[in-house]
Write an enzyme that holds these catalytic residues in place. Structure first.
Site, PDB file in Angstrom:
ATOM      1  N   GLY A 137      -1.847  -5.835   8.436  1.00  0.00           N
ATOM      2  CA  GLY A 137      -3.020  -5.905   7.563  1.00  0.00           C
ATOM      3  C   GLY A 137      -2.774  -6.847   6.387  1.00  0.00           C
ATOM      4  O   GLY A 137      -3.622  -7.690   6.062  1.00  0.00           O
ATOM      5  N   MET A 138      -1.616  -6.735   5.758  1.00  0.00           N
ATOM      6  CA  MET A 138      -1.295  -7.597   4.615  1.00  0.00           C
ATOM      7  C   MET A 138      -1.286  -9.064   5.027  1.00  0.00           C
ATOM      8  O   MET A 138      -1.736  -9.934   4.267  1.00  0.00           O
ATOM      9  CB  MET A 138       0.067  -7.210   4.035  1.00  0.00           C
ATOM     10  CG  MET A 138       0.071  -5.899   3.275  1.00  0.00           C
ATOM     11  SD  MET A 138      -0.964  -5.949   1.794  1.00  0.00           S
ATOM     12  CE  MET A 138      -0.301  -4.540   0.890  1.00  0.00           C
ATOM     13  N   ASP A 160       0.874  -1.180   0.000  1.00  0.00           N
ATOM     14  CA  ASP A 160       0.000   0.000   0.000  1.00  0.00           C
ATOM     15  C   ASP A 160       0.909   1.227   0.000  1.00  0.00           C
ATOM     16  O   ASP A 160       2.128   1.123  -0.236  1.00  0.00           O
ATOM     17  CB  ASP A 160      -0.982  -0.039   1.188  1.00  0.00           C
ATOM     18  CG  ASP A 160      -0.295   0.108   2.531  1.00  0.00           C
ATOM     19  OD1 ASP A 160       0.960   0.151   2.577  1.00  0.00           O
ATOM     20  OD2 ASP A 160      -1.009   0.196   3.555  1.00  0.00           O
ATOM     21  N   HIS A 161       0.324   2.397   0.277  1.00  0.00           N
ATOM     22  CA  HIS A 161       1.124   3.630   0.261  1.00  0.00           C
ATOM     23  C   HIS A 161       2.226   3.602   1.326  1.00  0.00           C
ATOM     24  O   HIS A 161       3.331   4.080   1.110  1.00  0.00           O
ATOM     25  CB  HIS A 161       0.216   4.839   0.488  1.00  0.00           C
ATOM     26  CG  HIS A 161      -0.644   4.723   1.710  1.00  0.00           C
ATOM     27  ND1 HIS A 161      -1.716   3.841   1.763  1.00  0.00           N
ATOM     28  CD2 HIS A 161      -0.588   5.326   2.921  1.00  0.00           C
ATOM     29  CE1 HIS A 161      -2.294   3.933   2.953  1.00  0.00           C
ATOM     30  NE2 HIS A 161      -1.615   4.815   3.673  1.00  0.00           N
ATOM     31  N   CYS A 183       3.178  -3.391   3.946  1.00  0.00           N
ATOM     32  CA  CYS A 183       2.308  -2.282   4.354  1.00  0.00           C
ATOM     33  C   CYS A 183       3.013  -1.584   5.517  1.00  0.00           C
ATOM     34  O   CYS A 183       4.208  -1.786   5.719  1.00  0.00           O
ATOM     35  CB  CYS A 183       0.893  -2.743   4.686  1.00  0.00           C
ATOM     36  SG  CYS A 183       0.710  -3.866   6.076  1.00  0.00           S
ATOM     37  N   GLY A 184       2.309  -0.761   6.254  1.00  0.00           N
ATOM     38  CA  GLY A 184       2.986   0.004   7.305  1.00  0.00           C
ATOM     39  C   GLY A 184       3.581  -0.893   8.377  1.00  0.00           C
ATOM     40  O   GLY A 184       4.764  -0.822   8.706  1.00  0.00           O
ATOM     41  N   THR A 185       2.741  -1.766   8.929  1.00  0.00           N
ATOM     42  CA  THR A 185       3.206  -2.686   9.969  1.00  0.00           C
ATOM     43  C   THR A 185       3.443  -4.093   9.449  1.00  0.00           C
ATOM     44  O   THR A 185       4.137  -4.880  10.104  1.00  0.00           O
ATOM     45  CB  THR A 185       2.137  -2.800  11.072  1.00  0.00           C
ATOM     46  OG1 THR A 185       0.910  -3.239  10.460  1.00  0.00           O
ATOM     47  CG2 THR A 185       1.924  -1.473  11.787  1.00  0.00           C
ATOM     48  N   GLY A 186       2.806  -4.431   8.356  1.00  0.00           N
ATOM     49  CA  GLY A 186       2.796  -5.811   7.858  1.00  0.00           C
ATOM     50  C   GLY A 186       1.590  -6.582   8.375  1.00  0.00           C
ATOM     51  O   GLY A 186       1.280  -7.668   7.879  1.00  0.00           O
ATOM     52  N   HIS A 236      10.512 -24.111   8.689  1.00  0.00           N
ATOM     53  CA  HIS A 236       9.461 -24.848   9.396  1.00  0.00           C
ATOM     54  C   HIS A 236       8.068 -24.654   8.804  1.00  0.00           C
ATOM     55  O   HIS A 236       7.226 -25.535   8.921  1.00  0.00           O
ATOM     56  CB  HIS A 236       9.417 -24.429  10.877  1.00  0.00           C
ATOM     57  CG  HIS A 236      10.551 -24.999  11.663  1.00  0.00           C
ATOM     58  ND1 HIS A 236      10.575 -25.015  13.040  1.00  0.00           N
ATOM     59  CD2 HIS A 236      11.726 -25.575  11.278  1.00  0.00           C
ATOM     60  CE1 HIS A 236      11.704 -25.580  13.464  1.00  0.00           C
ATOM     61  NE2 HIS A 236      12.419 -25.916  12.406  1.00  0.00           N
ATOM     62  N   HIS A 251       7.518 -31.140   9.584  1.00  0.00           N
ATOM     63  CA  HIS A 251       6.877 -29.839   9.325  1.00  0.00           C
ATOM     64  C   HIS A 251       5.843 -29.924   8.203  1.00  0.00           C
ATOM     65  O   HIS A 251       4.882 -29.157   8.187  1.00  0.00           O
ATOM     66  CB  HIS A 251       7.939 -28.781   9.018  1.00  0.00           C
ATOM     67  CG  HIS A 251       8.946 -28.642  10.102  1.00  0.00           C
ATOM     68  ND1 HIS A 251       8.618 -28.193  11.353  1.00  0.00           N
ATOM     69  CD2 HIS A 251      10.266 -28.936  10.141  1.00  0.00           C
ATOM     70  CE1 HIS A 251       9.699 -28.202  12.118  1.00  0.00           C
ATOM     71  NE2 HIS A 251      10.705 -28.653  11.414  1.00  0.00           N
TER      72      HIS A 251
HETATM   73  C1  RB5 Z   1      -1.897   2.488   6.572  1.00  0.00           C
HETATM   74  O1  RB5 Z   1      -2.031   3.643   7.295  1.00  0.00           O
HETATM   75  C2  RB5 Z   1      -1.690   1.302   7.514  1.00  0.00           C
HETATM   76  O2  RB5 Z   1      -2.851   1.080   8.262  1.00  0.00           O
HETATM   77  C3  RB5 Z   1      -1.324   0.049   6.744  1.00  0.00           C
HETATM   78  O3  RB5 Z   1      -0.199   0.297   5.984  1.00  0.00           O
HETATM   79  C4  RB5 Z   1      -0.992  -1.166   7.549  1.00  0.00           C
HETATM   80  O4  RB5 Z   1      -0.073  -0.916   8.536  1.00  0.00           O
HETATM   81  C5  RB5 Z   1      -2.158  -1.950   8.010  1.00  0.00           C
HETATM   82  O5  RB5 Z   1      -2.061  -2.989   8.659  1.00  0.00           O
END
Ligand code: RB5
Length: 152
Positions: free
Chosen positions: A74-75, A12-13, A69-72, A102, A137
């Site tokens: 959501g993806m 994402d962005h 993504c920002g934290t990983g 594993h 595994h």
């Molecule tokens: C975007 O602001 C953020 O929510 C997204 O990149 C991600 O971290 C979601 O899990």
């Protein structure tokens, strides 16, 4: 790295800058990349790009994918809804190695707002070169890979 099978990528962005960096890193190592976007830092929904990449792994069109993504978080949530997808959020090298040995992870997920560029490249390198150990595994993976999903 010897295994240079094509890799499907998405972000994402918030993950765009790191995706671009990793794309250049892999291109320099002669990997072929299918980039599903995002293509700028304009705000988008991570779900759309997670789905685009996970679909290509679930369908068997690609064997390996990378999502940022920002934290990983959501993806990871999105990608792991798909059959045959084993997406691993790895913001450290040990997890990246173990996710291959594993868990036979087939999508690497990174947090673009969590890790720096050099660490990210090292994580990708380790993730791509580490083989699955199989054996005990394999049986563990089969126990959850066969759970019915509402997607393809
Ligand atoms: C975007 O602001 C953020 O929510 C997204 O990149 C991600 O971290 C979601 O899990």
């Amino acid at each position: 790295m010897k295994n240079t099978s094509p890799i499907v990528m998405g972000s994402d962005h918030a993950g765009y800058a790191l995706k671009e960096l990793i794309k250049d890193y892999l291109a320099a190592l002669n990997f072929q990349i299918k980039d599903c976007g995002a293509f700028s830092e304009d705000s988008v929904d991570y779900s759309d790009f997670g789905i685009a990449v996970a679909e290509k792994i679930a369908s068997g069109d690609f064997n390996r994918g990378i999502l940022v993504c920002g934290t990983g978080l959501g993806m990871s949530m999105v990608a792991n809804r798909f059959k045959n997808v084993r997406a691993a959020l790895c913001n450290d090298i040990f997890s990246a190695m173990m996710s291959r040995q594993h868990n036979d992870s087939n999508i690497l997920v990174l947090g673009g707002r969590v890790i720096g560029e050099e660490l990210a490249k090292e994580i990708v390198h380790v993730w791509l070169k580490t083989p699955f150990e199989g054996g005990r595994h394999q049986k563990r993976i089969e126990k959850f890979d066969t759970i019915k999903s509402n997607t393809i």
